[in-house]
Design a protein around this motif. Structure first.
Motif, short mmCIF file in Angstrom:
data_model
loop_
_atom_site.label_atom_id
_atom_site.label_comp_id
_atom_site.label_asym_id
_atom_site.label_seq_id
_atom_site.Cartn_x
_atom_site.Cartn_y
_atom_site.Cartn_z
N TYR A 221 36.83 45.98 41.88
CA TYR A 221 37.48 47.22 42.28
C TYR A 221 37.98 47.99 41.07
O TYR A 221 38.17 47.43 39.99
CB TYR A 221 38.62 46.96 43.27
N ALA A 222 38.14 49.29 41.26
CA ALA A 222 38.72 50.15 40.23
C ALA A 222 40.22 50.18 40.46
O ALA A 222 40.67 50.69 41.50
CB ALA A 222 38.12 51.56 40.32
N PRO A 223 41.02 49.64 39.58
CA PRO A 223 42.47 49.56 39.81
C PRO A 223 43.10 50.94 40.04
O PRO A 223 42.64 51.95 39.50
CB PRO A 223 43.01 48.93 38.52
N TYR A 224 44.13 50.96 40.86
CA TYR A 224 44.85 52.19 41.20
C TYR A 224 45.29 52.96 39.97
O TYR A 224 45.24 54.19 39.94
CB TYR A 224 46.07 51.81 42.05
N ALA A 225 45.72 52.23 38.93
CA ALA A 225 46.14 52.87 37.68
C ALA A 225 45.20 52.47 36.55
O ALA A 225 45.65 52.06 35.47
CB ALA A 225 47.59 52.50 37.35
N ALA A 226 43.90 52.57 36.79
CA ALA A 226 42.92 52.21 35.77
C ALA A 226 43.18 52.98 34.48
O ALA A 226 43.34 54.20 34.51
CB ALA A 226 41.51 52.47 36.28
N GLN A 227 43.19 52.29 33.37
CA GLN A 227 43.48 52.95 32.09
C GLN A 227 42.33 53.83 31.62
O GLN A 227 42.56 54.82 30.91
CB GLN A 227 43.75 51.89 31.02
N PHE A 228 41.10 53.45 31.98
CA PHE A 228 39.92 54.13 31.46
C PHE A 228 39.03 54.59 32.61
O PHE A 228 39.02 53.97 33.68
CB PHE A 228 39.13 53.19 30.54
N PRO A 229 38.23 55.65 32.41
CA PRO A 229 37.30 56.07 33.45
C PRO A 229 36.28 54.98 33.74
O PRO A 229 35.72 54.39 32.82
CB PRO A 229 36.64 57.32 32.85
N PHE A 230 36.10 54.67 35.02
CA PHE A 230 35.19 53.63 35.50
C PHE A 230 35.63 52.24 35.05
O PHE A 230 34.82 51.31 35.03
CB PHE A 230 33.74 53.92 35.08
N GLY A 231 36.90 52.07 34.71
CA GLY A 231 37.43 50.74 34.42
C GLY A 231 37.48 49.91 35.68
O GLY A 231 37.81 50.42 36.77
N LEU A 232 37.16 48.61 35.59
CA LEU A 232 37.03 47.75 36.76
C LEU A 232 37.76 46.43 36.58
O LEU A 232 37.94 45.96 35.45
CB LEU A 232 35.55 47.46 37.06
N MET A 233 38.15 45.85 37.70
CA MET A 233 38.71 44.50 37.75
C MET A 233 37.76 43.64 38.56
O MET A 233 37.31 44.03 39.65
CB MET A 233 40.09 44.52 38.42
N ILE A 234 37.41 42.46 38.04
CA ILE A 234 36.59 41.48 38.75
C ILE A 234 37.43 40.21 38.88
O ILE A 234 37.94 39.69 37.88
CB ILE A 234 35.29 41.17 37.98
N ALA A 235 37.59 39.70 40.11
CA ALA A 235 38.46 38.54 40.31
C ALA A 235 37.98 37.74 41.52
O ALA A 235 37.37 38.29 42.44
CB ALA A 235 39.91 39.00 40.54
N PRO A 236 38.27 36.43 41.53
CA PRO A 236 37.99 35.66 42.74
C PRO A 236 38.89 36.13 43.88
O PRO A 236 40.07 36.41 43.66
CB PRO A 236 38.31 34.21 42.32
#
Length: 345
Positions: A221-236
């Protein structure tokens, strides 16, 4: 129009551009390509690197010879060296210690022109297994406070060798960003008896607008307060604190998620440079006077990968203020990536 959004995991604010954000085509530039006459990471050039630490050799070939598919070597110009003692000391109001640590390079493929997105799920699984193996080995050294997996792909991501590789770095102190994530996770758990990232994942699943993919095992998912454009979080999706405890099957599932995500980015943004980092729990070495330091860490922390294409450069305002400015809201970025066209295959 813009708004400030707070990131509870990093404990900071991000300025988000709304209304007239930048679209994928606004970031598409020809990828700058480095050339080299004799790439030291290519099969057949093993003599141009330090002797290998480990290699996956399906055919059982000899060390430091061709026949490998993934290879681990010491960095020729390491940021930190494994030999010596820490010897922390004061210099007036400053502190100093010897540059003790480890700095290794993981060459992800023997094929020069391929990126991680071009590899098969099986090949990426082998890379992830080596991440796990190197972390398990290095955590045995009590001098190391943290083990850091990172990858820079492309010139814009500060990669100096045009052959797909990543790095594992062991450091003798907790990195400030990791220390912040450990603190915010601990404080959230103390208040609510729940994992912070678990709560964030459930909220993102409920909202749906920032989720790129979710197969029930791993969420992107793209975090609500993503620091960078198209920044993503991948997690179990389910709570897991330690990457090294992932089974072979779990790593195979993660490889599929990582491959899918990188191919979406490649399709939407036309193969941009990118970086990712893997955040897991620190080695739980007991330290004098702090025997209870790690007691609840398995409940508090949730391992994850943070991935960001390198699409913008830091401005003086960002550097001087600590505020990041993201010109593409994560809701829009996630939608573009969900709708990615893989016709380039």
């Amino acid at each position: 129009m813009s708004e400030l959004r707070w990131d509870p995991l990093r404990d900071n604010w991000v300025i988000m551009t709304l209304g007239k954000g930048r679209w994928p085509q606004d970031f598409i530039y020809p990828r700058e390509v480095l050339t080299t006459k004799a790439c030291p990471f290519c099969s057949g050039n093993e003599s141009r690197t330090p002797p290998e630490i480990y290699a996956f050799r399906p055919g059982g070939s000899a060390p430091n010879q061709p026949g490998w598919s993934v290879r681990v070597i010491p960095n020729r110009f390491p940021a930190l060296r494994i030999e010596g003692e820490l010897e922390s000391r004061a210099e007036g109001l400053y502190d100093c210690m010897n540059g003790i640590g480890a700095h290794e390079v993981i060459i992800e493929t023997a094929e020069h022109g391929k990126t991680l997105a071009d590899l098969t799920e099986e090949q990426i699984t082998e890379v992830l297994k080596i991440y796990r193996g190197r972390m398990l080995d290095l955590r045995n050294d009590s001098r190391f406070r943290y083990l850091f997996i990172c990858k820079n792909d492309g010139v814009g991501a500060a990669s100096h060798i045009p052959h797909s590789h990543s790095q594992v770095i062991a450091v003798p102190v907790l990195p400030p960003l990791v220390e912040t994530e450990l603190r915010t996770s601990r404080e959230h758990y103390e208040r609510k008896q729940r994992c912070l990232l678990c709560d964030l994942i459930k909220q993102e699943q409920a909202a749906g607008t920032r989720v790129v993919s979710d197969d029930g095992n791993f969420i992107v998912y793209a975090p609500y307060a993503a620091q960078f454009p198209f920044g993503l979080m991948i997690a179990p999706v389910k709570h897991k604190h330690d990457f090294t405890q992932q089974s072979d099957q779990q790593l195979r599932l993660l490889a599929g998620t990582l491959r899918d995500t990188l191919r979406r980015i490649k399709a939407v943004l036309r193969d941009p440079p990118f970086s990712f980092t893997l955040h897991s729990v620190p080695p739980m070495h007991l330290r004098w006077g702090r025997q209870d330091e790690w007691a609840r860490l398995p409940d508090q922390f949730h391992w994850h990968i943070e991935l960001a294409p390198k699409l913008t450069r830091m401005t003086g305002f960002e550097w001087g203020s600590g505020f990041n400015i993201n010109p593409t809201p994560p809701e829009e970025a996630a939608e573009f990536l969900r709708r990615a066209d893989f016709s380039f295959d």
